[in-house]
Design a protein around this motif. Structure first.
Motif, mmCIF file in Angstrom:
data_model
loop_
_atom_site.group_PDB
_atom_site.id
_atom_site.type_symbol
_atom_site.label_atom_id
_atom_site.label_comp_id
_atom_site.label_asym_id
_atom_site.label_seq_id
_atom_site.Cartn_x
_atom_site.Cartn_y
_atom_site.Cartn_z
ATOM 1 N N TYR A 68 0.829 -1.206 0.000
ATOM 2 C CA TYR A 68 0.000 0.000 0.000
ATOM 3 C C TYR A 68 0.867 1.260 0.000
ATOM 4 O O TYR A 68 0.614 2.207 -0.747
ATOM 5 C CB TYR A 68 -0.905 0.000 1.238
ATOM 6 C CG TYR A 68 -2.192 -0.774 1.080
ATOM 7 C CD1 TYR A 68 -2.271 -1.869 0.235
ATOM 8 C CD2 TYR A 68 -3.336 -0.411 1.784
ATOM 9 C CE1 TYR A 68 -3.444 -2.598 0.097
ATOM 10 C CE2 TYR A 68 -4.528 -1.124 1.664
ATOM 11 C CZ TYR A 68 -4.572 -2.211 0.820
ATOM 12 O OH TYR A 68 -5.737 -2.913 0.685
ATOM 13 N N ARG A 69 1.880 1.260 0.861
ATOM 14 C CA ARG A 69 2.746 2.434 0.958
ATOM 15 C C ARG A 69 3.493 2.682 -0.350
ATOM 16 O O ARG A 69 3.664 3.823 -0.785
ATOM 17 C CB ARG A 69 3.731 2.264 2.114
ATOM 18 C CG ARG A 69 4.579 3.498 2.377
ATOM 19 C CD ARG A 69 5.471 3.337 3.602
ATOM 20 N NE ARG A 69 4.685 3.383 4.826
ATOM 21 C CZ ARG A 69 4.452 2.345 5.606
ATOM 22 N NH1 ARG A 69 4.941 1.154 5.279
ATOM 23 N NH2 ARG A 69 3.739 2.451 6.701
ATOM 24 N N GLY A 70 3.933 1.606 -0.983
ATOM 25 C CA GLY A 70 4.630 1.749 -2.256
ATOM 26 C C GLY A 70 3.733 2.293 -3.359
ATOM 27 O O GLY A 70 4.190 3.020 -4.242
ATOM 28 N N ALA A 71 2.438 1.944 -3.304
ATOM 29 C CA ALA A 71 1.506 2.424 -4.326
ATOM 30 C C ALA A 71 1.211 3.908 -4.154
ATOM 31 O O ALA A 71 1.030 4.643 -5.145
ATOM 32 C CB ALA A 71 0.212 1.627 -4.258
ATOM 33 N N ILE A 72 1.181 4.387 -2.892
ATOM 34 C CA ILE A 72 0.847 5.793 -2.634
ATOM 35 C C ILE A 72 2.062 6.706 -2.756
ATOM 36 O O ILE A 72 1.930 7.895 -3.064
ATOM 37 C CB ILE A 72 0.220 5.924 -1.223
ATOM 38 C CG1 ILE A 72 -1.076 5.123 -1.164
ATOM 39 C CG2 ILE A 72 -0.049 7.365 -0.861
ATOM 40 C CD1 ILE A 72 -1.728 5.107 0.207
ATOM 41 N N ALA A 73 3.260 6.172 -2.555
ATOM 42 C CA ALA A 73 4.483 6.984 -2.540
ATOM 43 C C ALA A 73 4.656 7.875 -3.781
ATOM 44 O O ALA A 73 5.022 9.045 -3.641
ATOM 45 C CB ALA A 73 5.703 6.078 -2.357
#
Length: 327
Positions: A68-73
């Motif tokens: 999730y964090r990688g997608a939003i970064a």
């Protein structure tokens, strides 16, 4: 014969005042430097104190916070916090998360377009994700949280100082206050220096540090009071050295075992609790240091009335209360 681990010998004769000008002077310099760093660089406030938007998601697939964090970064939204929500009422295929995004350019909430971009990015890595709710924390609420946090730390400090004053004498309470200010200031200064995210979990860590620090300090003070009766003619500095040496094994074992657990959490605990655990780890170190090198130095500088028999005012209070009740 049972094996017994000893990190410190039973009887030690360390002179904790031998380099008092260096240890206490370093504490004074570090405290002043921490205040300057916090004022100049400022704290890297998290969403709790800056305001922002919280998005609640639900998915039938197992939650991967890193994914999730990688997608939003790539959206460059600044401070983004993603945590998984656990509830015993959730079903086996019910995976809920809370995504907190800082306020953008001082706005009350992120724009609908930004929310849509976040949703699209998450759906790209988890097609089954659903967006249950979206809530915003405005600048007014976040500002109130800052003052609430400040008052909570001040109130806890004041309560501890009053307790030490009642339990011992006023000189001890001044030493305890100096140690607590030292611990909190150095922790806040470290967060300002390295710009580590400062949110409500760090306030919880500061309150815990206050309790841990005063626990060590009270142990030393209690032994000091006992030794003042035992060694009536011994100089105050020597009585303090004896008291710290007698409690040194307990201090090292307590701090050491606590640090083992904290370092394990710091390495293996994940990003969500890393800030809290880092504050606690640093707090245990400086709290132990201040109990040995700060609190007692202040008491020595102020001085104690050796002609007055040390007593426990709180015990006297309860004794008088019991006598009044009998009458």
């Amino acid at each position: 014969m049972a094996f017994r681990l000893k990190l410190v010998p039973d009887h030690t004769t360390f002179d904790f005042f031998k380099h008092a000008w260096l240890t206490f002077g370093a504490s004074v310099v570090a405290t002043i430097a921490s205040i300057v760093v916090a004022l100049v660089l400022g704290l890297n406030f998290g969403i709790d104190f800056k305001g922002g938007t919280t998005i609640r998601t639900e998915s039938t697939q197992a939650l991967d916070v890193g994914l999730y964090r990688g997608a939003i970064a790539p959206l460059n939204l600044g401070d983004v916090s993603i945590t998984q929500v656990f509830d015993p009422n959730f079903g086996p295929d019910q995976h809920v998360s809370m995504i907190r995004i800082q306020a953008q350019d001082g706005a009350e909430a992120i724009t609908p377009d930004t929310i849509a971009a976040v949703e699209a990015a998450l759906q790209g890595v988890d097609p089954a994700v659903k967006f249950i709710s979206t809530e915003s924390v405005g600048p007014k609420v976040s500002g109130e949280l800052i003052w609430t946090a400040v008052w909570s730390v001040l109130a806890a400090t004041l309560a501890i100082v009053v307790y030490v004053w009642l339990r011992f004498e006023w000189q001890y309470s001044i030493g305890a206050l100096a140690a607590l200010v030292h611990d909190v200031t150095l922790t806040v200064g470290l967060f300002a220096l390295f710009q580590i995210r400062f949110d409500l979990t760090i306030i919880a860590a500061l309150l815990t540090i206050l309790g841990y620090s005063i626990n060590d300090t009270v142990v030393v003070f209690d032994r000091l009071r006992e030794n003042l009766i035992k060694y009536k003619t011994m100089p105050l500095k020597d009585v303090m050295n004896v008291s710290v040496n007698e409690t040194l094994s307990r201090t090292v074992m307590t701090s050491g075992t606590t640090l083992i657990a904290l370092i394990s959490l710091l390495v293996l605990g994940g990003d969500v609790i890393r800030g809290f655990v880092f504050a606690m780890t640093w707090g245990v170190i400086v709290g132990t240091y201040s109990s040995v090198y700060v609190a007692k130095n202040i008491v020595l500088f102020i001085g104690l009335d050796r002609n007055k028999k040390p007593e426990d005012p709180s015990a006297k209070f309860f004794t008088e209360g019991a006598q009044n009740a009998d009458n």
